[in-house]
Structures are given as structure tokens and as C-alpha cells.
Design an enzyme around this catalytic site. Structure first.
Site, mmCIF file in Angstrom:
data_model
loop_
_atom_site.group_PDB
_atom_site.id
_atom_site.type_symbol
_atom_site.label_atom_id
_atom_site.label_comp_id
_atom_site.label_asym_id
_atom_site.label_seq_id
_atom_site.Cartn_x
_atom_site.Cartn_y
_atom_site.Cartn_z
ATOM 1 N N LYS A 113 39.545 60.668 40.012
ATOM 2 C CA LYS A 113 39.010 60.400 40.673
ATOM 3 C C LYS A 113 37.733 60.114 42.241
ATOM 4 O O LYS A 113 37.546 59.692 42.961
ATOM 5 C CB LYS A 113 40.130 60.846 41.554
ATOM 6 C CG LYS A 113 39.852 61.017 43.254
ATOM 7 C CD LYS A 113 41.036 59.215 43.731
ATOM 8 C CE LYS A 113 42.775 58.674 43.410
ATOM 9 N NZ LYS A 113 43.015 58.032 43.323
ATOM 10 N N ASP A 173 41.851 53.982 44.396
ATOM 11 C CA ASP A 173 42.419 53.234 43.290
ATOM 12 C C ASP A 173 42.500 51.290 42.672
ATOM 13 O O ASP A 173 41.201 51.164 42.570
ATOM 14 C CB ASP A 173 43.678 53.617 42.141
ATOM 15 C CG ASP A 173 43.342 55.204 42.263
ATOM 16 O OD1 ASP A 173 42.425 56.116 42.279
ATOM 17 O OD2 ASP A 173 44.103 56.152 41.849
ATOM 18 N N GLU A 196 34.367 76.212 34.079
ATOM 19 C CA GLU A 196 34.571 74.919 34.854
ATOM 20 C C GLU A 196 35.157 75.558 36.466
ATOM 21 O O GLU A 196 35.262 74.175 36.988
ATOM 22 C CB GLU A 196 35.415 73.895 33.682
ATOM 23 C CG GLU A 196 36.916 75.264 33.273
ATOM 24 C CD GLU A 196 36.590 76.166 32.377
ATOM 25 O OE1 GLU A 196 38.388 75.950 31.934
ATOM 26 O OE2 GLU A 196 35.599 76.641 32.071
ATOM 27 N N GLY A 236 43.239 77.729 26.126
ATOM 28 C CA GLY A 236 44.255 78.011 25.562
ATOM 29 C C GLY A 236 45.344 78.318 25.841
ATOM 30 O O GLY A 236 44.694 79.849 25.256
ATOM 31 N N HIS A 257 36.220 81.322 31.886
ATOM 32 C CA HIS A 257 36.018 79.513 32.290
ATOM 33 C C HIS A 257 34.899 79.629 33.446
ATOM 34 O O HIS A 257 35.158 79.455 34.561
ATOM 35 C CB HIS A 257 37.139 80.179 32.831
ATOM 36 C CG HIS A 257 38.526 79.921 31.958
ATOM 37 N ND1 HIS A 257 38.832 78.872 31.182
ATOM 38 C CD2 HIS A 257 39.440 80.915 31.378
ATOM 39 C CE1 HIS A 257 39.674 78.600 30.328
ATOM 40 N NE2 HIS A 257 40.263 80.669 30.956
ATOM 41 N N CYS A 286 36.727 80.704 26.021
ATOM 42 C CA CYS A 286 38.153 81.535 26.429
ATOM 43 C C CYS A 286 38.680 81.395 24.835
ATOM 44 O O CYS A 286 38.067 81.435 23.390
ATOM 45 C CB CYS A 286 39.419 80.593 27.087
ATOM 46 S SG CYS A 286 40.456 82.135 27.313
ATOM 47 N N TYR A 287 39.599 80.571 24.622
ATOM 48 C CA TYR A 287 40.352 79.759 23.038
ATOM 49 C C TYR A 287 39.505 79.489 22.248
ATOM 50 O O TYR A 287 39.164 80.053 20.835
ATOM 51 C CB TYR A 287 42.038 79.329 22.923
ATOM 52 C CG TYR A 287 42.205 79.004 21.917
ATOM 53 C CD1 TYR A 287 43.139 79.979 21.462
ATOM 54 C CD2 TYR A 287 42.250 78.613 21.422
ATOM 55 C CE1 TYR A 287 44.789 79.711 20.575
ATOM 56 C CE2 TYR A 287 42.801 78.206 20.005
ATOM 57 C CZ TYR A 287 44.095 78.874 19.450
ATOM 58 O OH TYR A 287 44.363 78.741 18.349
#
Length: 520
Positions: free
Chosen positions: A376, A234, A178, A59, A176, A86-87
Site C-alpha cells: 500500500k 488502489d 523488522e 514462526g 525481530h 527467530c525461527y
């Protein structure tokens, strides 16, 4: 007995990081279901959620600020594994008595993580020769360790970059995992959800389809459903999935707004009407849309005109289907997250979503959203599993308002026809030259300006198109695709020679940020 694919789930608490959706996508790629919720989710709600593990996101705030986001204090006493990123790590450290301060040297971008001591189960295999490259994005760091934790790694700038309390299954990382810039980050998140949290990977395309079919049948029963089929990924996957579940109880309404790509309307009818046997009503509404758009140049107003008229036409058609009780939409999980963020004020509205927000008050149909839990890439995987054509499922994103926002300024039929032809040549060449699947999104843009040119012995004064191609993993940031010059020259030559009305082609080399991917 069918597996409950939601029985193993990870809770992600969002503290406002630009990467939070990436955390969720990485967990889903490990075939484990997860959900994003705001950081202030109440303790009773957290208990009721029944997570196998909890991830605290990064964050933009500092944990020592008066208005810094906090969590329910008892969260760390639930005997559920927690990973703070992180945060999230700083918040965990502060909770257990550690000190977090503003760093003398901030870390943004690439860093070398240096191992300390014996890495616990989360970090098995994460270091090679005591080092692991990672991606940092922080201005604060943990100065003194939290009680009961041990340091796993540091960098030359930050004394504490990974911590663990193995006995309590609590872990924190300053970097991070991710993002793709952390090479072994995916491995670390896989280890957390599989080894630490004990998940088994129930969230697979085949089982998602089985679960969705069961839920659709339970919701709908013998009632009829209508769906607004746009031809996009979609709505196409939603139509195929619902048809697999309830067959002829589904009727699709395809509103051809005149703002589609070359031959797209016929392709939709062929794929769904002929190949899959889905009932599709085609409404040719090009004149109505172009008439409404006359004189309008503002991008946001164009989006709203197109969206509102679609609803009007769809309502007209739905009244003809008096037995329909359900309206199906191709809403996907990022739409839900971003819409919720806009409502709570925790996200900025960049442009209007065309398929989120529920139904107009005057429509009495019940809402069916079978893709609501999917990202997606999961929608695409489900589409292929359902047998939709590969090129349809994996084609690049196309905006809801179609060419209406790829024609800068006012939209005219002449501009649409020119752009359709140019875009078709561009995409055809990207396939032929092996670029299409390397590019995340590519399209042509019509510029409502004329430039001087020479063709043969004559002077021309004709329109300009720009070509856009970007590479991205998450569509939050994107870099322009570095097309070989000879390929650009060939594509440009074909467009200018074959599309009457164009005498100049430009190639967009802007990254996101500061530019957006679409031009409007």
C-alpha cells in the site's frame, strides 16, 4: 535502456510469523524488490528465482517438533547470503549441528542485546557501547552453537541471540529487526540487502512506473481495457497508471453504490474525468444496493451482497463496451499474499476480500493487475509520482463495501445520510486540528440504537455514532489514538449540533487485538 528493477531481488521464506509481511515491507523500503513464498518452496524453484539473498522468517513452531516446518537442506549450499530471523535462526543453527531447546525463561517484548567479540559486517554500527535494544518473541533458544559460527550477542536470558558465519555469508538473529520496537532493526536489514547481498536500490517509484507502463503496453497492445473505479486509493492509482500507459484505450466504470463518503462520487468524476482526462462512466446504483441490503444485518452477508451486485452491474456495463478485452483491477501484494494463504490453509479468513480471486467463469475478459507487486505505501508513492492529489493518495483506508460495514446491522438510506454527515465533520476537524496525518485510520460508525437526550427544553430520542481513530504501522496490530479531550468535545459538539438524528457521540478506545479496526 530501461533498468530491470526485478534483476536484484530478495527471497523471503515464510514460516508463519505474524511479522513476515513487515520483513518484506522493510526490504522494499530499502528500494529492493522482494517476494514472500511459503517455507516449503522447492530447491529448483529457489534456484530459478535467482535471489541475491534469502531471509528465513520467524514462526510459531519449535524446530525440534516432529511436524516443524523445514526447508530444502541444500539451501545453505547455494552461495547466497542467508539471514535467519527467530525461527529462521534456530533452523539454521540446528542444520549446522547446534542445539535448540525450550527456554527456561521465555522472552516476549523489549530486551537488551549485549555484544560479544567483534561484530561482523552485518552488525556494523548496530551496537552502541556494546548494547542494542531489540524486540523478542520466542520461547526456545539456541543452547549450543552451530559448527562454523560464532556468537555475536546474547541477553541475560538467552545465551545466543545473534550468530554469524562470515565466510559463508550466513547470519542469524533471535530478535525481530523488522518491527519498530527494534530501533536499529531497519539499519540491520538495509545492511543485509545492500552490503551483504550487493543490491543497489532499483525499486523506486519512478522506475516502478516506467516498468509498469512498459509491461502494460506489452500486455495490452492496441486492445481496450475497462476498470471498476471505486474512488479508493488502489483503483485510483491503477486507473492513473494505466491511463498514463495507454490513454483512451482505458474506460473506467464508476459504480456509485450509495455507500460512499460525502461528495465522494462527484470528487471521483472531477479528478479523473476533468483533471486527468480519463474516460469515466458513472452508474448511479444507490437504489439497487439499498434494496438488496434490506433486512440483512450479518456483516459477512452484507459484504457478499455488495460485492456480488457490484460484479453484476459491472458486467452489465462491460457488455456495452463490446471492444474491451481486458479487465483491470487494483489488486495489491497483500491481497495476493492473503488470498494465497487462504487457499493453502496457511492463513485464517477474517473477512472477505472484494478484489481477489480472479474473474467469474462467465466473464471472458483477460485480467490486468498493474499494482499486483506493490504494498500500500508503494501504491501511494506511485500515485503521488503520477500527480494524483495528495489528499486522495494519502487518505485513510476505506473498506470495499463502504458505509455498508460502518453501519452496524441493517443498512438504510437514512442511516447512510446521517453517517456521511457525521464522518465528514469528523474528518474535516481532524485535518483542521492537525491530527489526520498522525492517525493511520479514522472514521465514524453508525449504531442502530437510540438514546435519550435533551436539546433545549425538549427530550430527544435519537441515534448514536462512535468515532474510531487508530495508530499503526502495519494494520496487524493497532492502538487507539489519544485525542485531546478539548478536540473530542469540539468534534462531538459539532456532530450533535449539525447532524439531525444524532444526540450522542462515543469514542472507541479499543486496541487491535482484541478488537478489529473496523467494527464489522
Amino acid at each position: 535502456m530501461m533498468l530491470d528493477i526485478h534483476s536484484e531481488k530478495i527471497l523471503i521464506l515464510d514460516f508463519g510469523s505474524q511479522y513476515t509481511q513487515l520483513i518484506a515491507r522493510r526490504v522494499r523500503e530499502a528500494h529492493v524488490y522482494c517476494e514472500l513464498h511459503p517455507f516449503d518452496m522447492g530447491l529448483d524453484e529457489i534456484k530459478a528465482f535467482g535471489a541475491k539473498g534469502i531471509i528465513l522468517s520467524g514462526g510459531p513452531k519449535s524446530v525440534y517438533e516432529a511436524e516443524a516446518p523445514q526447508i530444502a537442506e541444500e539451501l545453505f549450499d547455494l552461495s547466497v547470503p542467508v539471514l535467519g530471523i527467530c525461527y529462521g535462526m534456530q533452523l539454521m543453527s540446528r542444520h549446522f549441528g547446534g542445539q535448540v531447546i525450550a527456554a527456561g525463561k521465555r522472552e516476549y517484548g523489549h530486551a537488551e542485546l549485549l555484544a560479544e567479540g567483534t561484530p561482523g559486517p552485518l552488525f556494523a554500527g548496530f551496537f552502541v557501547d556494546g548494547v542494542s535494544p531489540v524486540w523478542m518473541s520466542h520461547g526456545d533458544h539456541v543452547e549450543t552453537m552451530p559448527q562454523g559460527f560464532e556468537t555475536v550477542a546474547h541477553t541475560t536470558n538467552a545465551p545466543v541471540c545473534a550468530i554469524q558465519n562470515v565466510a559463508k555469508n550466513l547470519y542469524g538473529v533471535q530478535f525481530h529487526p523488522e518491527v519498530n520496537h527494534t530501533p536499529r532493526g531497519e539499519q540491520l536489514l538495509d545492511t543485509f540487502v545492500w552490503q551483504i547481498c550487493g543490491c543497489h536500490g532499483l525499486w523506486t517509484p519512478g522506475q516502478i512506473i516506467e516498468d509498469a507502463i512498459t509491461r502494460i503496453r506489452e500486455q495490452v497492445g492496441v486492445e481496450e481495457v475497462i476498470l471498476g473505479l471505486s474512488g479508493g486509493v488502489d483503483s485510483s492509482v491503477a486507473a492513473a497508471l494505466i491511463h498514463r500507459a495507454i490513454g483512451d484505450q482505458l474506460t473506467c466504470v464508476f459504480v456509485d453504490n450509495g455507500l460512499l463518503r460525502l461528495g465522494e462520487g462527484d470528487q471521483v468524476m472531477t479528478t479523473f474525468g476533468e483533471s486527468l482526462g480519463v474516460k469515466v462512466i458513472r452508474v448511479n446504483a444507490e437504489e439497487r444496493f439499498l434494496s438488496k441490503l434490506t433486512g440483512e444485518a450479518d456483516p459477512e452477508k452484507k459484504r457478499k451482497i455488495i460485492g456480488n451486485l457490484f460484479v453484476d452491474i459491472f458486467e452489465e456495463e462491460s457488455k456495452k463496451l463490446a471492444n474491451a478485452k481486458w479487465l483491470a483491477q487494483g489488486t495489491i501484494y497483500p491481497d495476493v499474499i492473503e488470498s494465497a494463504g487462504a487457499k493453502t490453509g496457511k492463513a485464517h479468513n477474517i473477512k472477505s476480500h472484494h478484489n481477489v480471486g480472479g474473474l467469474p467463469d462467465y466473464m471472458t475478459l483477460k485480467l490486468l493487475e498493474p499494482l499486483r507487486e506493490m504494498f500500500k505505501d508503494e501504491v501511494r508513492a506511485v500515485g503521488e509520482e503520477l500527480g494524483l492529489p495528495h489528499r486522495m493518495v494519502w487518505r485513510h483506508p476505506f473498506p470495499g463495501p463502504g458505509l455498508g460495514v460502518r453501519i452496524l446491522g441493517e443498512v438504510k438510506k437514512e442511516y447512510c445520510d446521517i453517517l456521511r454527515q457525521a464522518d465528514a465533520i469528523y474528518i474535516e476537524e481532524l485535518y483542521a486540528r492537525g491530527h489526520y496525518d498522525k492517525i493511520s485510520q479514522a472514521f465514524a460508525v453508525f449504531l442502530p440504537v437510540k438514546s435519550v437526550g435533551v436539546m433545549g427544553d425538549g427530550r430527544t430520542y435519537e441515534y448514536v455514532v462512535a468515532l474510531r481513530a487508530v495508530e499503526t504501522k502495519d494494520f496487524m496490530t493497532a492502538g487507539w489514538y489519544q485525542m485531546p479531550y478539548e478536540d473530542l468535545a469540539h468534534i462531538s459538539g459539532r456532530i450533535i449540533n449539525e447532524v439531525k438524528g444524532i444526540n450522542r457521540v462515543a469514542y472507541d478506545i479499543s486496541s487491535k487485538p482484541p478488537a478489529t479496526i473496523e467494527w464489522e
